[in-house]
Design a protein around this motif. Structure first.
Motif, PDB file in Angstrom:
ATOM      1  N   GLY A  76       0.690  -1.132  -0.099  1.00  0.00           N
ATOM      2  CA  GLY A  76       0.173   0.169   0.026  1.00  0.00           C
ATOM      3  C   GLY A  76       0.760   1.266   0.076  1.00  0.00           C
ATOM      4  O   GLY A  76       2.168   1.110  -0.114  1.00  0.00           O
ATOM      5  N   ARG A  77       0.343   2.388   0.090  1.00  0.00           N
ATOM      6  CA  ARG A  77       1.401   3.523   0.337  1.00  0.00           C
ATOM      7  C   ARG A  77       1.625   3.669   1.718  1.00  0.00           C
ATOM      8  O   ARG A  77       1.011   3.368   2.673  1.00  0.00           O
ATOM      9  CB  ARG A  77       0.081   4.948   0.123  1.00  0.00           C
ATOM     10  N   VAL A  78       2.884   3.920   1.411  1.00  0.00           N
ATOM     11  CA  VAL A  78       3.906   4.060   2.837  1.00  0.00           C
ATOM     12  C   VAL A  78       3.681   5.625   3.349  1.00  0.00           C
ATOM     13  O   VAL A  78       4.375   6.524   3.140  1.00  0.00           O
ATOM     14  CB  VAL A  78       5.321   3.855   2.763  1.00  0.00           C
ATOM     15  N   ASP A  79       2.506   5.847   3.936  1.00  0.00           N
ATOM     16  CA  ASP A  79       2.420   7.156   4.478  1.00  0.00           C
ATOM     17  C   ASP A  79       1.691   6.961   6.025  1.00  0.00           C
ATOM     18  O   ASP A  79       1.269   5.737   6.317  1.00  0.00           O
ATOM     19  CB  ASP A  79       1.623   7.815   3.534  1.00  0.00           C
ATOM     20  N   ASP A  80       1.466   8.220   6.595  1.00  0.00           N
ATOM     21  CA  ASP A  80       1.006   8.020   8.191  1.00  0.00           C
ATOM     22  C   ASP A  80      -0.398   7.483   7.878  1.00  0.00           C
ATOM     23  O   ASP A  80      -0.685   6.704   9.002  1.00  0.00           O
ATOM     24  CB  ASP A  80       0.826   9.472   8.374  1.00  0.00           C
ATOM     25  N   GLU A  81      -1.407   7.595   6.998  1.00  0.00           N
ATOM     26  CA  GLU A  81      -2.561   7.132   7.111  1.00  0.00           C
ATOM     27  C   GLU A  81      -2.616   5.551   7.110  1.00  0.00           C
ATOM     28  O   GLU A  81      -3.435   4.735   7.732  1.00  0.00           O
ATOM     29  CB  GLU A  81      -3.502   7.622   5.950  1.00  0.00           C
ATOM     30  N   LYS A  82      -1.457   4.835   6.512  1.00  0.00           N
ATOM     31  CA  LYS A  82      -1.416   3.452   6.400  1.00  0.00           C
ATOM     32  C   LYS A  82      -0.890   2.920   7.761  1.00  0.00           C
ATOM     33  O   LYS A  82      -0.579   1.714   7.805  1.00  0.00           O
ATOM     34  CB  LYS A  82      -0.850   3.022   5.058  1.00  0.00           C
ATOM     35  N   ASN A  83      -0.242   3.763   8.407  1.00  0.00           N
ATOM     36  CA  ASN A  83       0.314   3.375   9.843  1.00  0.00           C
ATOM     37  C   ASN A  83       1.632   2.422   9.656  1.00  0.00           C
ATOM     38  O   ASN A  83       1.774   1.305  10.228  1.00  0.00           O
ATOM     39  CB  ASN A  83      -0.512   2.751  10.636  1.00  0.00           C
ATOM     40  N   PRO A  84       2.399   2.648   8.541  1.00  0.00           N
ATOM     41  CA  PRO A  84       3.537   1.733   8.360  1.00  0.00           C
ATOM     42  C   PRO A  84       4.678   1.637   9.692  1.00  0.00           C
ATOM     43  O   PRO A  84       5.350   0.743   9.802  1.00  0.00           O
ATOM     44  CB  PRO A  84       4.199   2.133   7.157  1.00  0.00           C
ATOM     45  N   LYS A  85       4.533   2.826  10.453  1.00  0.00           N
ATOM     46  CA  LYS A  85       5.330   2.988  11.581  1.00  0.00           C
ATOM     47  C   LYS A  85       5.296   1.725  12.436  1.00  0.00           C
ATOM     48  O   LYS A  85       6.081   1.606  13.421  1.00  0.00           O
ATOM     49  CB  LYS A  85       5.342   4.351  12.263  1.00  0.00           C
ATOM     50  N   ILE A  86       4.086   1.184  12.623  1.00  0.00           N
ATOM     51  CA  ILE A  86       4.144   0.061  13.274  1.00  0.00           C
ATOM     52  C   ILE A  86       4.395  -1.202  13.068  1.00  0.00           C
ATOM     53  O   ILE A  86       4.657  -2.240  13.857  1.00  0.00           O
ATOM     54  CB  ILE A  86       2.191  -0.058  13.573  1.00  0.00           C
ATOM     55  N   LEU A  87       4.790  -1.416  11.726  1.00  0.00           N
ATOM     56  CA  LEU A  87       5.254  -2.821  11.139  1.00  0.00           C
ATOM     57  C   LEU A  87       6.846  -3.292  11.653  1.00  0.00           C
ATOM     58  O   LEU A  87       6.694  -4.299  12.305  1.00  0.00           O
ATOM     59  CB  LEU A  87       5.499  -2.428   9.636  1.00  0.00           C
ATOM     60  N   PRO A  88       7.714  -2.404  12.202  1.00  0.00           N
ATOM     61  CA  PRO A  88       8.987  -2.731  12.870  1.00  0.00           C
ATOM     62  C   PRO A  88       8.668  -3.178  14.232  1.00  0.00           C
ATOM     63  O   PRO A  88       9.214  -4.114  14.646  1.00  0.00           O
ATOM     64  CB  PRO A  88       9.916  -1.553  12.662  1.00  0.00           C
ATOM     65  N   LYS A  89       7.594  -2.644  14.720  1.00  0.00           N
ATOM     66  CA  LYS A  89       7.162  -3.153  16.213  1.00  0.00           C
ATOM     67  C   LYS A  89       6.513  -4.414  16.229  1.00  0.00           C
ATOM     68  O   LYS A  89       6.771  -5.134  17.058  1.00  0.00           O
ATOM     69  CB  LYS A  89       6.277  -2.085  16.795  1.00  0.00           C
ATOM     70  N   ILE A  90       5.714  -4.733  15.314  1.00  0.00           N
ATOM     71  CA  ILE A  90       5.062  -5.962  14.880  1.00  0.00           C
ATOM     72  C   ILE A  90       6.152  -7.146  14.785  1.00  0.00           C
ATOM     73  O   ILE A  90       6.063  -8.223  15.119  1.00  0.00           O
ATOM     74  CB  ILE A  90       3.966  -5.946  13.811  1.00  0.00           C
TER      75      ILE A  90
END
Length: 721
Positions: A562-576
């Motif tokens: 998907g789009r790598v932007d704030d709305e898609k919440n990619p920042k949570i992925l490294p934590k997952i």
């Protein structure tokens, strides 16, 4: 003095509304000009038409009730065009000279204009040589008007600016044959439309040499000012017809491209500007660069330019002379330092309109207004709608107006009955007012009432500033997919303020999920009857292999796209990824938004792999699960694509996701969408339970066939278009 025994040569038509004693200046200037007619022995009459007159205006004109030269007509049209038509119908003169009751004409106007019109072998219309704008709190400005060009060149200029002022003289029969338009339903201005209409029918507009119109600008009190608050738009005019514009040769167009005053001064430097303007590289980048180039080349809107213009000798003479009537007008040293000369014949809008018209194969039966045609979910909705229109109406032509600069990378995906009008790129370096004029011209000349806005901020704002036109002349629909929520309070939304601002003129609202319906009802107070859910279709992506539910090697591979932007919440992925450990790996695909880098997603079990187009780029045997972490959404197409290659889904329970991902039946929903452990827990569960995974995939496949198929989509849209 008028000789009633002779045929009337000239009718002086004065339109009044709320001018009050300001009309006294106008009448004194009229009488001064008529003294010269008396000397030439031209019989004349004066008709004053008071339309919805204020009490001070009606009282002022009562002083002329016994003047045999003057007839006063009171009406209640509430319309400048109808007021002038009334004068034409009641006039006895062979010629009519129109003037508003707060403006003034130089005393040589009547004689000079009559001389030129009578010397012409052709039917012509006459305007003052100079339009001089003045008034308290406004900048002194004058425009030197010119005679008509060839019809094709007048068309280019008039497409963007009115070449002549509202003061005009012509034969009475011409005004009766080509009457002023009624300025209702958001249409205007009556003089602009008359000028364009008559030029389109072969009538030349000329100027009376060495004459001046003193145009009084004031903040209130005129029908013109009232219409300004509604952002009027010109109706269809044959002069700007798409088929006619296409007949103008490229040779003629190229000769016009450098013809503005500023362009002639810059010479070769203009090539640099156009080279930058025509480069649509990388979306937003072009506009700041082109605007910067405008500043370097000193291309500025009129309000930013300096005064001290050179005054023609005849204008100086008339400027001094009018001081006998209007004391605020005199060429003082201060006024001469500040006065500005406006460019009368700017070609920019007309040339942009011509360039857009060339891309129009035929007038459309349906018009979409979108930001661009790219790779997002809204773009796929657009293409699906285009396919539905072709299915239901094979002979319809559909125009897609793109309003943002940038490359329309999915242009080739449009059905063959559709075409793009690339307004966003072509208008990217016009000034905002010019863009608005160009867009308005385009909308009326397309002559299509079916308008559909999808995620175009420019389209929403334009509709908002032309509500009368949209309400009376268009069947307006919008598609909207998501609203704000507690996770994205700072993010913009098309529901509020955009849709909210034009809600009363929107006929239908379409969305792709039921959650949106509830939000529009509960948050905005919209009527449920006007909202329709249309689930978007997906075709199953055929691929080889059948390793679903089995690990790929020793690692459970998770796909995120998907789009790598704030709305898609990619920042949570490294934590997952950290919660899952080394037996799991997350692979990311998508365009990086500003502020993101692939290094943000580099770790032992997470990797950014590059851009994402659609799921045809993936093989299902390479992945075990699809992960979706968005903070706000409608019904994401990407979930349907993931299901189409038989990947089980773990998704945030947000927006319209639940229309397809039914928790425990077609996928797993995460309710605490900001908690990485909740995603990790759902992923571990599917890794351990292969039987459950297969059941989810089969159920999602069944639901997709039932509610998200093309057959279902065509059934849902049969009454939409």
């Amino acid at each position: 003095m008028i000789d009633m025994k002779k045929d009337i040569v000239l009718t002086v038509g004065i339109t009044a509304h709320a001018e009050g004693v300001l009309a006294h200046k106008t009448m004194k200037a009229v009488f001064a000009g008529l003294e010269e007619l008396d000397a030439k022995k031209y019989p004349y009459e004066i008709i004053v038409h008071i339309d919805n007159g204020t009490e001070p205006t009606i009282n002022y004109f009562k002083r002329y009730e016994k003047d045999k030269r003057i007839r006063i007509i009171n009406s209640h049209f509430g319309d400048l065009g109808m007021s002038r038509n009334c004068i034409a119908e009641n006039a006895r003169g062979k010629y009519i000279s129109f003037l508003d009751a707060d403006d003034m004409l130089s005393s040589n106007w009547y004689v000079s204009a009559l001389k030129r019109i009578e010397e012409s072998k052709d039917t012509i219309m006459i305007h003052p040589n100079i339009q001089f704008n003045f008034g308290a709190g406004t900048r002194l400005e004058f425009t030197e008007r010119k005679d008509s060009f060839e019809k094709y060149e007048d068309a280019i200029v008039l497409a963007g600016v009115n070449r002549w002022c509202s003061a005009i003289m012509g034969e009475r029969k011409t005004f009766l044959k080509y009457p002023y338009m009624k300025t209702e339903n958001g249409y205007g201005y009556e003089d602009y439309c008359l000028n364009s209409n008559t030029v389109g029918h072969g009538i030349k507009h000329m100027v009376a040499r060495d004459t001046v119109m003193f145009y009084r600008q004031k903040a209130e009190g005129s029908l013109l000012t009232s219409s300004n608050s509604d952002r009027v738009i010109q109706p269809y005019v044959s002069l700007f017809d798409i088929d006619y514009m296409k007949t103008i040769s490229e040779t003629e167009i190229q000769a016009m491209r450098p013809r503005t005053v500023e362009s002639r001064r810059r010479g070769g430097m203009l090539k640099v500007y156009y080279a930058i303007r025509e480069n649509n590289f990388l979306n937003y980048f072009i506009t700041p660069v082109a605007i910067l180039t405008k500043k370097v080349l000193r291309i500025r809107p009129a309000e930013e330019q300096k005064g001290g213009a050179k005054i023609p000798d005849f204008m100086m003479r008339e400027w001094k002379k009018i001081n006998e009537i209007e004391t605020q007008l005199y060429p003082t040293k201060e006024a001469l330092r500040e006065i500005f000369q406006a460019e009368p014949d700017n070609y920019d809008v007309g040339l942009a309109y011509y360039d857009l018209v060339k891309s129009i194969p035929s007038k459309p039966d349906y018009v979409f207004i979108v930001p661009w045609v790219r790779v997002g979910g809204a773009d796929k909705v657009l293409i699906n709608y285009l396919k539905a229109i072709k299915y239901h109406h094979p002979k319809w032509a559909v125009a897609v107006i793109t309003t943002m600069p940038g490359k329309n990378v999915k242009k080739e995906d449009l059905p063959d009955n559709s075409y793009i009008i690339d307004f966003g790129n072509r208008a990217s370096t016009l000034w905002p007012t010019q863009r608005e004029i160009l867009f308005s011209r385009l909308m009326t000349q397309l002559q299509c009432k079916k308008i559909h806005i999808i995620n175009s901020e420019y389209g929403y704002v334009w509709a908002m500033t032309h509500k009368k036109f949209m309400e009376h002349e268009c069947d307006l629909a919008v598609s909207i997919f998501s609203t704000k929520n507690k996770y994205t309070p700072e993010m913009g939304t098309y529901a509020n303020p955009f849709l909210l601002d034009i809600y009363n003129v929107v006929k239908n609202i379409y969305t792709d999920n039921y959650n949106m319906v509830e939000d529009l009802i509960n948050l905005e107070g919209f009527d449920k009857k006007r909202i329709k859910v249309i689930h978007q279709p997906i075709e199953e992506i055929k691929q080889d292999g059948n390793k679903l539910g089995e690990k790929s090697g020793d690692v459970f591979r998770i796909l995120w796209a998907g789009r790598v932007d704030d709305e898609k919440n990619p920042k949570i992925l490294p934590k997952i990824a950290s919660k899952l450990g080394d037996k799991y790996k997350i692979e990311m695909f998508g365009e990086l938004a500003k502020g993101y880098s692939k290094t943000d997603f580099s770790g032992s079990n997470i990797e950014y792999k590059g851009k994402f187009s659609d799921f045809t780029m993936f093989k299902k045997e390479n992945y075990d699960l699809f992960l979706y972490t968005s903070l706000r959404d409608g019904m994401p197409n990407v979930l349907l694509e993931a299901a189409s290659i038989q990947l089980p889904i773990v998704a945030s329970n947000i927006g319209g996701v639940g229309d397809f991902v039914i928790d425990g039946l077609t996928g797993v929903l995460v309710n605490d969408i900001l908690e990485p452990e909740e995603y990790a827990k759902a992923i571990r569960g599917l890794n351990r339970d292969h039987k459950k995974t297969k059941e989810l995939v089969e159920a999602s496949k069944s639901l997709m066939k039932k509610s998200f198929s093309w057959k279902s989509f065509y059934e849902q849209t049969k009454d939409v278009f």
